[in-house]
Design a protein around this motif. Structure first.
Motif, PDB file in Angstrom:
ATOM      1  N   UNK A 148       0.834  -1.201   0.000  1.00 12.75           N
ATOM      2  CA  UNK A 148       0.000   0.000   0.000  1.00 12.75           C
ATOM      3  C   UNK A 148       0.877   1.263   0.000  1.00 12.75           C
ATOM      4  N   UNK A 175       4.439   5.296  -5.674  1.00 10.06           N
ATOM      5  CA  UNK A 175       4.421   5.234  -7.137  1.00 10.06           C
ATOM      6  C   UNK A 175       3.448   6.243  -7.731  1.00 10.06           C
ATOM      7  N   UNK A 176       2.249   6.346  -7.111  1.00  9.52           N
ATOM      8  CA  UNK A 176       1.235   7.265  -7.631  1.00  9.52           C
ATOM      9  C   UNK A 176       1.730   8.708  -7.554  1.00  9.52           C
ATOM     10  N   UNK A 187       4.146   9.225 -10.328  1.00  7.60           N
ATOM     11  CA  UNK A 187       3.424   9.379 -11.597  1.00  7.60           C
ATOM     12  C   UNK A 187       2.998  10.830 -11.814  1.00  7.60           C
TER      13      UNK A 187
END
Lengths: 115, 132
Positions: free
Chosen positions: B89, B95-96, B99
């Motif tokens: 999680x 990662x998000x 991005x």
């Protein structure tokens, strides 16, 4: 352009997006379930089964199951293509993963609507 | 693709002795993200079993509750899965952010890797407290 025949969306960009969208669904579902358990420390069967009788909870759970299948497939596809160099071994492992995820979704749907 | 030369004839440095490589923190976050992903895939069978039996009948619900409060192995599996969810999680949130070009530089990646490690460790301990 490099295309693959075994990955989920047939293109890396498609896989990338599917992975992100399913990740957000699963993050929300995880937070919901953990919060629910924390707010119901003395959970019993009646409360628990009533939760999964609700239509919105069944839809939310089905969405989570489908997200698990898609997310696991895109992730395990990446890992298997990275580490399993032998083509037949890789195809065998990937086939096993797909069958396992299919069984998981069917079993999950049966539990959700069967009882 | 101008060169048809097979890739194995190209001279390039190859070092497959992983024990001789210093892993930077972002590499450890990356591999633990992968490992916890595989663990959760394997653990799906356990999770769906618990889900299925707990909804089957009041007796089934009590059976799952008993095994998760009394059986040491079941507790260990539950904690392992909760810990995997937590680690996956937090690394996924990282990662998000990357991005969206938040902290996607070398320094930023190292800093968020440290934050990810600390946040994961706290959640893993809290998961253990919850299970035991």
């Amino acid at each position: 352009m490099v295309t693959n025949i075994t990955n989920l969306g047939r293109s890396g960009v498609s896989d990338w997006l599917i992975q992100r969208v399913t990740a957000i669904v699963l993050a929300l579902y995880t937070v919901f379930i953990v919060a629910y358990m924390l707010f119901h420390p003395e959970l019993d069967y009646a409360t628990w089964s009533a939760l999964f009788q609700r239509t919105w909870m069944r839809i939310f759970t089905l969405l989570a199951f489908l997200s698990i299948a898609a997310h696991a497939w895109s992730g395990l596809w990446i890992i298997s293509t990275d580490y399993i160099k032998h083509a037949y071994a890789r195809l065998g492992v990937q086939t096993f993963i797909i069958v396992a995820l299919f069984v998981f979704v069917v079993w999950g749907v049966q539990v959700l609507w069967g009882a | 693709m101008s060169s048809k030369r097979p890739i194995h004839t190209i001279k390039r440095p190859v070092n497959l002795d992983l024990s001789s490589i210093q892993f930077p923190l972002p590499a450890l976050v990356s591999i633990s993200h992968r490992v916890t992903g595989v663990i959760m895939f394997v653990g799906l069978a356990f999770m769906l079993w618990a889900f299925s039996v707990s909804l089957s009948s009041p007796q089934g619900f009590e059976a799952v509750k008993d095994v998760m409060t009394d059986n040491a192995l079941a507790k260990l599996i539950t904690w392992g899965l909760l810990a995997s969810v937590a680690i996956h999680f937090v690394a996924g949130i990282r990662h998000l952010f990357m991005d969206m070009h938040v902290a996607d530089t070398l320094e930023g990646g190292q800093r968020t890797a440290q934050i990810t490690m600390v946040a994961s460790a706290v959640l893993v301990i809290l998961a253990g407290v919850w299970v035991w």
